[in-house]
Design a protein around this motif. Sequence first.
Motif, PDB file in Angstrom:
ATOM      1  N   TYR A  61       0.835  -1.078  -0.053  1.00  0.00           N
ATOM      2  CA  TYR A  61      -0.066   0.004   0.079  1.00  0.00           C
ATOM      3  C   TYR A  61       0.780   1.268  -0.183  1.00  0.00           C
ATOM      4  N   ALA A  64       2.736   1.743  -3.353  1.00  0.00           N
ATOM      5  CA  ALA A  64       1.619   2.409  -4.308  1.00  0.00           C
ATOM      6  C   ALA A  64       1.481   3.894  -4.063  1.00  0.00           C
ATOM      7  N   THR A  65       1.280   4.180  -2.888  1.00  0.00           N
ATOM      8  CA  THR A  65       1.101   5.659  -2.470  1.00  0.00           C
ATOM      9  C   THR A  65       2.263   6.442  -3.058  1.00  0.00           C
ATOM     10  N   TYR A  68       2.222   6.723  -6.659  1.00  0.00           N
ATOM     11  CA  TYR A  68       0.754   7.587  -7.012  1.00  0.00           C
ATOM     12  C   TYR A  68       1.058   9.223  -6.712  1.00  0.00           C
ATOM     13  N   TYR A  84      -1.633  -1.240  -5.571  1.00  0.00           N
ATOM     14  CA  TYR A  84      -2.829  -0.960  -5.053  1.00  0.00           C
ATOM     15  C   TYR A  84      -3.674  -2.103  -5.269  1.00  0.00           C
ATOM     16  N   ALA A  95      -6.883   0.716  -0.116  1.00  0.00           N
ATOM     17  CA  ALA A  95      -6.275   0.403  -1.573  1.00  0.00           C
ATOM     18  C   ALA A  95      -7.411   0.100  -2.630  1.00  0.00           C
ATOM     19  N   ALA A  98      -8.597   3.269  -3.707  1.00  0.00           N
ATOM     20  CA  ALA A  98      -7.704   3.975  -4.517  1.00  0.00           C
ATOM     21  C   ALA A  98      -7.970   3.460  -5.938  1.00  0.00           C
TER      22      ALA A  98
END
Length: 118
Positions: A61, A64-65, A68, A84, A95, A98
């Motif tokens: 997670y 992914a952030t 992003y 995610y 997630a 998102a």
Amino acid sequence: MQSLKKIVNNGLIILGLSFGVSVSASSSPSVLSNDEIVEAINVIDEEYENSAEQGNLEAQYNLATEFYNGWGRAKDYHNAFRWYQKAANQGNAPAQYALGSMYRKGQGVRQDYTKAVE
């Protein structure tokens, strides 16, 4: 500048220990040079990605952030979506949210309103 270096060194040691990475420092938190700090960040970042690859939900997670938002790496919606998705498949609600948002906006994936609300 000295206090920033102290914060970075302490943060690297704590972050490194949380992933089982050995970051050496003496009793003084300002012993790492700039090159050593960069090297430590690279080692920790590599271990973080390895942890995500091995299925660590939190690492997936957070990675992914980072992709992003472009935090500490180039902004990359395709990789953000991929990480995610891995976290969402393990039941991570943020997630999943998102992913829905990315489907709705067409970020890193073809826009699909149906999948956005699944």
